[in-house]
Motif scaffolding. Structure first.
Motif: not given
Length: 557
Positions: A351-354, A422-423, A429-430, A434-435
């Protein structure tokens, strides 16, 4: 189902995949201010085009509205940390209309009455009709105030005038069961201890109605036994019926003032009802009896600590300037590390905004249908953290757990799990694989209580490799808050993290970020940043309701 749906029961075992023991993560609670009222100096951020689409899961498709990024207010501290702007209260005037009833006083003159002697016709002498005495005005019944022993706290289950203990128990059972007559008490040679054990056995076997009936019959048979009264209250604690619980706890205290657990459960109810003076008084009673009682000590310290969280309109610049000048030159905040002892290469957030500050908020992130299901479960999740130990205690570490866990390999089975997944996918956007998983819990607290600044961590993990010696054990990559109400104070995130040596970097934060609560707003920030919640100084019973999601990259807390 663990309990009938009308009981507001704890999440059944099938809905709880795994409970982590991380009790020390974000403890958000707070206070009320108009949404998006800037506290401090607002720098804002650029508007971003909204996201759209739908949410696909094993529970069906719930349309997700557009998620619109909103600015997280950024306050330049300049040594003073924060310059607060308060909310404005709108007074409401109440007018009382007094009606004066005017009556006419009838005054008559005394006149001599001549009694005429009637001739002998058997007629009675004329008599004046007797004056009617006025009807007595019923006096209101005096309020019955019955104080608990060793305190000035009023009982929530005071006896009626002339009511015996047995009659009081029967009355409360009728009220609890909504019956005209109370169930018959058990007869025989079963002791209160045996009846309590049988009731707990039914409760742990998910036979809620049978457990309640056993506990009720026990208090009918032994109305003065403190342990039996406590078990009746414990049932309602597990069933998340707090108002009923506190009445039975009060009666248990009346019969045995040494019932420390009854005092603690009563005080926790008062704490959740924003009656902090009564909660503190109850914890004080316990600590006088048992100075080393960990539960009472922790709960009392939590109230006192969170009440101290304030923004002071005072400049700390004279003291802060020296510290800032002596500190090393400001540098870019280092990349997030899950654990300093076992560092791993980290990639840029998808997420580029982060990227950059690692803090961002979005509005309208979930559908109305999913949001309403979260509303229906938020209180049960909050109470579950306190009650699950009474039911799920099978000796393998389950029970008495503060958070829930959704592993990456599992499909969502509850509204909270669907929201978390969902979030992760739509906002961060992950991909789930990956978690390691998502840790989640809820908070329902009075809006005039804050949450102390802290770092999120797996605090209950066994320290096998000296992580705690370095002051920075395992940490999630992202912490987040989903607001279900507009009430409450802002979430506060500072540009300050804990170093490998366990000290704050920088010593004095240079920026503070504030996110005001708004329904369906979602704020995400790096989990290694210092954060907490500010209160709103109002006398109110309104609550700040949130779900908290921590996204763990490799570690399972």
């Amino acid at each position: 189902e663990f309990l009938p749906s009308c009981w507001h029961a704890s999440p059944p075992p099938s809905e709880i995949r795994h409970m982590s023991r991380s009790l020390g993560t974000t403890r958000a609670q707070g206070v009320s201010a108009p949404p998006m009222v800037p506290v401090g100096v607002g720098l804002g951020c650029a508007a971003i085009s909204p996201l759209g689409g739908s949410v696909d899961s094993s529970l069906g498709s719930l349309p997700a509205p557009a998620a619109v990024p909103v600015p997280v207010r950024e306050a330049a501290s300049q040594g003073a940390l924060f310059a607060g702007a308060g909310a404005t209260l709108v007074p409401v005037a109440l007018a009382a209309v007094l009606g004066v009833r005017h009556g006419l006083a009838r005054h008559g003159h005394c006149r001599g009455l001549r009694l005429l002697a009637l001739k002998q016709r058997g007629r009675s002498a004329a008599r004046r009709p007797p004056a009617r005495s006025p009807r007595p005005v019923p006096k209101p019944k005096p309020e019955i105030i019955q104080h608990l022993p060793r305190s000035e706290l009023a009982s929530t289950a005071a006896a009626l005038p002339g009511e015996s203990q047995s009659q009081r128990v029967q009355r409360l059972i009728r009220e609890d069961f909504d019956l005209e007559t109370a169930p018959k008490p058990l007869r025989g040679e079963l002791s209160p201890l045996v009846l309590g054990a049988l009731g707990m056995q039914k409760l742990r076997a998910a036979e809620g109605p049978a457990a309640r009936k056993l506990f009720a019959q026990a208090v009918m048979a032994f109305p003065k036994d403190a342990e039996t009264l406590f078990n009746m209250g414990l049932f309602y604690e597990v069933a998340h019926e707090q108002k009923k619980m506190v009445r039975w706890m009060d009666m248990a205290i009346e019969c045995d003032p040494d019932q420390s657990l009854a005092w603690i459960m009563r005080s926790r109810y008062m704490e959740n009802s924003a009656r902090y003076a009564e909660a503190l008084a109850g914890y004080e009673v316990v600590l006088k009896m048992q100075p080393e009682n960990a539960m009472a000590t922790s709960q009392r310290a939590g109230i006192l600590g969170n009440q101290k969280l304030r923004i002071e309109a005072l400049s700390s610049w004279p003291q802060a300037a020296e510290v800032i000048r002596a500190d090393s030159p400001a540098s870019v905040i280092p990349a997030w590390q899950e654990n300093f002892v076992r560092p791993q290469p980290t990639s840029q957030p998808k997420q580029a905004l982060l990227d950059g500050s690692g803090i961002m908020a979005w509005d309208n992130v979930l559908s109305k249908e999913l949001l309403s299901k979260l509303d229906a479960s938020v209180e049960d999740y909050y109470n579950f953290a306190f009650t699950n130990g009474w039911v799920y205690n099978d000796g393998d570490g389950a029970g008495d757990l503060g958070t829930c866990w959704l592993p990456s390999s599992a499909s969502p089975e509850t509204a909270a799990e669907l929201a978390a997944r969902t979030l992760l996918q739509r906002i961060l956007q992950e991909e789930p694989e990956d978690f390691a998983g998502i840790e989640y819990w809820s908070r329902v607290r009075s809006e005039n209580l804050g949450a102390g600044l802290h770092y999120d961590a797996a605090e209950d993990d066994v320290d096998l490799h000296g992580e705690w010696l370095h002051g920075n054990p395992w940490r999630p990559q992202w912490s987040s808050v989903l607001y279900l109400t507009d009430e409450g104070g802002p979430t506060v995130i500072l540009d300050q993290l804990s170093s490998e040596e366990g000290s704050h970097v920088p010593q004095i934060p240079q920026k503070g970020h504030f996110c005001l609560p708004k329904r369906n707003r979602f704020v995400v920030f790096r989990a290694d940043l210092f954060h907490g919640t500010l209160p709103v100084e109002l006398e109110t019973a309104r609550s700040r309701r949130v779900f908290i999601f921590n996204f763990w990259r490799r570690h399972t807390p």
